[in-house]
Write an enzyme that holds these catalytic residues in place. Structure first.
Site, PDB file in Angstrom:
ATOM      1  N   ARG A 117      57.132  82.524  33.961  1.00  0.00           N
ATOM      2  CA  ARG A 117      57.696  82.013  32.698  1.00  0.00           C
ATOM      3  C   ARG A 117      59.143  81.619  32.964  1.00  0.00           C
ATOM      4  O   ARG A 117      59.965  82.484  33.277  1.00  0.00           O
ATOM      5  CB  ARG A 117      57.592  83.120  31.648  1.00  0.00           C
ATOM      6  N   LYS A 166      67.528  85.790  34.017  1.00  0.00           N
ATOM      7  CA  LYS A 166      67.852  87.069  33.364  1.00  0.00           C
ATOM      8  C   LYS A 166      69.067  87.741  33.975  1.00  0.00           C
ATOM      9  O   LYS A 166      69.502  87.408  35.068  1.00  0.00           O
ATOM     10  CB  LYS A 166      66.616  87.972  33.347  1.00  0.00           C
TER      11      LYS A 166
HETATM   12  N1  HH2 Z   1      61.056  87.418  28.273  1.00  0.00           N
HETATM   13  C1  HH2 Z   1      61.636  86.966  27.154  1.00  0.00           C
HETATM   14  C2  HH2 Z   1      60.853  86.607  26.032  1.00  0.00           C
HETATM   15  N2  HH2 Z   1      59.512  86.681  26.076  1.00  0.00           N
HETATM   16  N3  HH2 Z   1      57.531  87.166  27.254  1.00  0.00           N
HETATM   17  C3  HH2 Z   1      56.922  87.610  28.370  1.00  0.00           C
HETATM   18  N4  HH2 Z   1      55.597  87.679  28.432  1.00  0.00           N
HETATM   19  N5  HH2 Z   1      57.634  87.999  29.473  1.00  0.00           N
HETATM   20  C4  HH2 Z   1      59.001  87.959  29.508  1.00  0.00           C
HETATM   21  O1  HH2 Z   1      59.615  88.352  30.527  1.00  0.00           O
HETATM   22  C5  HH2 Z   1      59.674  87.503  28.335  1.00  0.00           C
HETATM   23  C6  HH2 Z   1      58.898  87.110  27.204  1.00  0.00           C
HETATM   24  C7  HH2 Z   1      63.118  86.856  27.081  1.00  0.00           C
HETATM   25  O2  HH2 Z   1      63.560  85.609  27.559  1.00  0.00           O
HETATM   26  P1  HH2 Z   1      63.932  84.354  26.635  1.00  0.00           P
HETATM   27  O3  HH2 Z   1      62.744  83.911  25.831  1.00  0.00           O
HETATM   28  O4  HH2 Z   1      64.538  83.299  27.476  1.00  0.00           O
HETATM   29  O5  HH2 Z   1      65.091  84.869  25.713  1.00  0.00           O
HETATM   30  P2  HH2 Z   1      65.155  85.385  24.205  1.00  0.00           P
HETATM   31  O6  HH2 Z   1      64.257  86.565  24.079  1.00  0.00           O
HETATM   32  O7  HH2 Z   1      66.618  85.736  24.016  1.00  0.00           O
HETATM   33  O8  HH2 Z   1      64.708  84.267  23.320  1.00  0.00           O
END
Ligand code: HH2
Length: 285
Positions: free
Chosen positions: A264, A229
């Protein structure tokens, strides 16, 4: 000498997670064109399934499928489109891996379609804001991730503000978790998540991670998603998310040693090694 931990197994209809060795890895599978780190990489169903298989082979205990980006500034997409992206991939993956699959969505329609396709965990970045989601989790008896966010992805990074970020986020999560329990979701099925990067400045993220033990002390299992992040990039001066792997390892180490149940992550093979070593150290004696 045998490890100091006792058996800690969570079982539910359609899944099982064994926390007896400590922290587990959730691998991120974004079937999106625009995710902040890996957008577009796994948009084709075959590439997505392949990546899920690789993550399971590399040590992921859960695969988290998301069909909508929640990166700062992102816009939402329809339930129908999310279902179209996610369902086929979940069906294929569920028939080929024996780890549980979670669905990263705040829309009950998408969660229900995903559960019917073979997912068995709901990951809700709006902390079950829609009561239909709580009812669905209670009915199916599946684990839920209840995540904190200030605002919405479209607006959350504009000017996040808190009096006491740790207190406010933990109180909010406990309130949402207790609400879910009042609808019949079992306490052991609830994971609370401070929502790193969701309506938080660098300082807010640092305080939440520094005090992550206070979230563990609530008695709910804790999940943390700090992987690649922006706050990590700000600290180490890396604008490219793929260059934030060692920075992610630092956050993962801290979480695993503080008693966080699931981290995650994008870099499953690397973080599996990190978590294995931390789990061995914290479980020694
Ligand atoms: N962060 C993201 C998405 N979902 N769910 C939980 N429970 N906790 C988190 O910190 C979290 C999440 C964002 O990361 P990412 O899926 O890599 O990116 P994007 O939202 O751009 O798909």
């Amino acid at each position: 000498m045998a490890g100091a931990r006792s058996k800690d197994i969570l079982e539910w209809p359609g899944g099982k997670l064994d926390f007896s060795d400590g922290c587990l890895i959730m691998g991120i599978l974004n079937i999106t064109p625009d995710s902040f780190s890996d957008g577009g990489e796994f948009l084709s169903p075959d590439a997505a399934v392949q990546h899920g298989l690789e993550m399971a082979g590399a040590g992921a205990a859960v695969i988290d499928v998301g069909a909508e980006s929640s990166r700062p500034g992102s816009e939402s997409i329809s339930a129908a489109e999310q279902i179209k992206r996610a369902v086929g991939v979940i069906e294929k993956l569920a028939s080929q891996v024996d780890v549980p699959i979670s669905i990263d969505t705040y829309l009950p329609e998408v969660a229900e379609a995903a559960l019917n396709a073979g997912a068995s965990i709901i990951n809700d970045i709006t902390a079950l804001a829609d009561e239909r989601m709580i009812k669905l989790a209670a009915e199916r008896g599946v684990p839920v991730v209840v995540m904190h966010m200030q605002g919405t992805p479209a607006t959350m990074q504009i000017q996040p503000e808190y009096g006491n970020v740790v207190k406010e986020v933990s109180e909010f999560l406990i309130e949402r978790a207790e609400k879910a329990e009042s609808f019949g979701v079992k306490k052991e099925m609830i994971f609370i998540d401070p929502g790193i990067g969701f309506g938080k400045t660098l300082e807010h993220n640092l305080l939440l991670l520094k005090h992550i033990d206070l979230f563990v002390a609530t008695g709910y299992r804790v999940l943390v998603g700090a992987s690649r992040k922006r706050f990590i990039g700000e600290i180490i001066g890396k604008a490219e998310p793929g260059q934030r792997v060692f920075g992610t390892a630092a956050a993962v180490t801290l979480c695993a040693s503080a008693g966080v149940s699931i981290v995650r992550v994008h870099d499953v093979a690397e973080m599996s090694e990190v978590v294995k070593v931390v789990n061995k150290i914290t479980g020694a004696g």
